[in-house]
Design an enzyme around this catalytic site. Structure first.
Site: not given
Length: 485
Positions: A181, A256, A290, A388
């Site tokens: 996906k 992750e 990331c 983040e």
């Protein structure tokens, strides 16, 4: 007429799911928005539970034959796929740049790395063996590494080509069949890779792609009882939901997730190199990485020099549509642009040294651009220092001792990457051991590293490891066989 630096508008097309070796007609669609201009690149099939069920069924039907295929043959097919990807570098890179907004040269690199993943695991599977265990003279004991079955992969939008390859390549190399996906915003290259897999000779059903929205297609895939392993790349919040869905079925998952990685720049460091690398890392993919080193922790004696040098690098940055190949392209969406602006405007005590605003290069008003931004002296407990941002925003904090530097580096919920800048070899090893991160660099920074390097984090950065030979273990289970002689 088009404005300077704006890619000409092309007629919309529909990107459809690719299941069991063929495209699947769209029942519903959504618009694929160009982050450089705000226009549409066309429509995307809005797959859901029905398409996911079809894809999982195709993967499960293909699995018995694929798992029985000799590793030598699997290796041959993966290397053939790698060749086809390499031959389509320009086409794949342009789609990646158009969908994500990243500069074209960065998208080209993504295509090259995508090819390398399939070649690396094509070679690695030839030497992936079980063990013989000398338990007793009258027993022959050995282990087998066996595929799990059907693997589901829910991917992020920041590195579509790389993320698909780094999960799918080890999964299919070990005999699994995959259902992917792709992210809502970046679906086209995933479908292109699935088509190339068929062209390379992989059987239908081994690689399937369901396009659609996360709450629909993504949720259906993570909850599907026919999926034996889940891989997810994305936010910590959604990652926890994926893990919960996998836990309901007691199936393994690799996560992750986010990062808030730090550069630790000591007094004896090569400050110019540290500044140059830190600036380059946060500009890559507009900071939507990331593993971007979004925090610079710098010794008070070289703090002023580092801030000045980073500012100098930011001042030279060109900004524009990704297909024009600037230094800095747009963020992936206007929504992400607003998120980044919100963090910057609420930075609090920090001093805004450079940038900090939305920009409109060449008069483009519909894009999702944000200036490279440097904020000095932020409060280590503030959101911009701990959370983040996922944008071209770099923060700096001072330290006076090694212990203080390590405490600052470990002072967030994330633990993905770190970098240590020093000429003192003993300090380098000492600090690398003390920094909590899945990868630590010394006097360099890889922003995730190469295909060969195990990658993953601790705490809210997720668990499990991708890349390298370790990824093969993630997609297999050990069977122990004991034979009485």
């Amino acid at each position: 007429m088009t404005s300077p630096g704006v890619t000409p508008y092309t007629a919309p097309e529909v990107t459809e799911s690719f299941i069991d070796g063929r495209q699947v007609a769209a029942r519903q669609v959504y618009e694929n928005i160009d982050p450089s201009t705000g226009r549409t690149w066309g429509q995307v099939a809005r797959g859901g539970r029905q398409e996911v069920d079809q894809a999982v069924g195709a993967a499960r039907a293909a699995h018995p034959v694929w798992r029985a295929t000799a590793p030598e043959r699997r290796a041959e097919l993966l290397c053939r796929l790698a060749d086809l990807i390499a031959g389509e570098t320009e086409t794949l890179a342009r789609m990646e740049s158009e969908d994500s907004g990243k500069p074209l040269s960065q998208a080209r690199n993504d295509a090259r790395v995508c090819s390398r993943y399939f070649r690396f695991y094509g070679h690695a599977i030839d030497s992936y063996y079980g063990l013989s265990l000398p338990l007793r003279p009258d027993l022959h004991v050995y282990t087998r590494r066996e595929p799990l079955g059907v693997t589901g992969h829910v991917l992020a939008w920041n590195y579509p080509l790389q993320l698909m390859a780094r999960q799918v390549a080890p999964a299919v190399a070990t005999g699994n069949c995959a259902v992917v996906k792709p992210a809502d915003e970046t679906p086209r290259t995933a479908v292109a890779l699935a088509r190339l897999a068929i062209e390379a000779g992989l059987p239908p059903g081994v690689v399937n792609v369901v396009t659609g929205l996360g709450p629909e297609a993504g949720a259906a895939l993570t909850a599907h009882p026919g999926v034996d392993h889940l891989g997810f790349v994305g936010s910590t919040r959604i990652g926890s939901l994926v893990a919960a869905a996998a836990a309901e079925r007691v199936s393994p998952v690799t996560l992750e997730l986010g990062g808030k990685s730090a550069h630790l720049v000591f007094a004896d460091a090569d400050v110019e190199k540290a500044a140059r690398v830190a600036a380059s890392a946060i500009l890559q993919n507009a900071g939507q990485t990331c593993s971007a080193g979004s925090r610079v922790l710098v010794h008070e004696s070289v703090h002023a020099e580092l801030v000045e040098r980073v500012t100098g690098h930011f001042a030279k940055v060109s900004i524009g549509p990704g297909t024009d190949d600037p230094d800095l392209g747009p963020l992936v969406s206007r929504k992400q642009q607003e998120r980044v602006r919100g963090y910057v405007e609420s930075a609090g005590s920090g001093e805004l040294v450079f940038g900090g605003s939305v920009v409109e290069p060449n008069g483009v008003t519909g894009g999702a651009y944000f200036a490279p931004t440097l904020i000095d002296g932020v409060d280590p407990t503030s959101p911009i220092a701990r959370e983040e941002v996922f944008g071209p925003v770099l923060t700096t904090m001072r330290f006076s001792t090694e212990e203080e530097a390590v405490a600052l580096a470990n002072g967030t919920d994330y633990a993905l990457l770190g970098a240590v800048w020093t000429r003192d070899l003993s300090r380098a090893h000492r600090v690398a051991a003390a920094v909590e991160a899945g990868q630590v660099y010394v006097n360099t920074y890889g922003a995730g590293g190469g295909v060969e390097l195990p990658f993953g984090g601790f705490r809210k950065s997720g668990y499990g490891r991708e890349k390298g030979v370790e990824a093969l273990d993630a997609y297999t289970a050990t069977k122990t066989v004991v034979v009485q002689l």
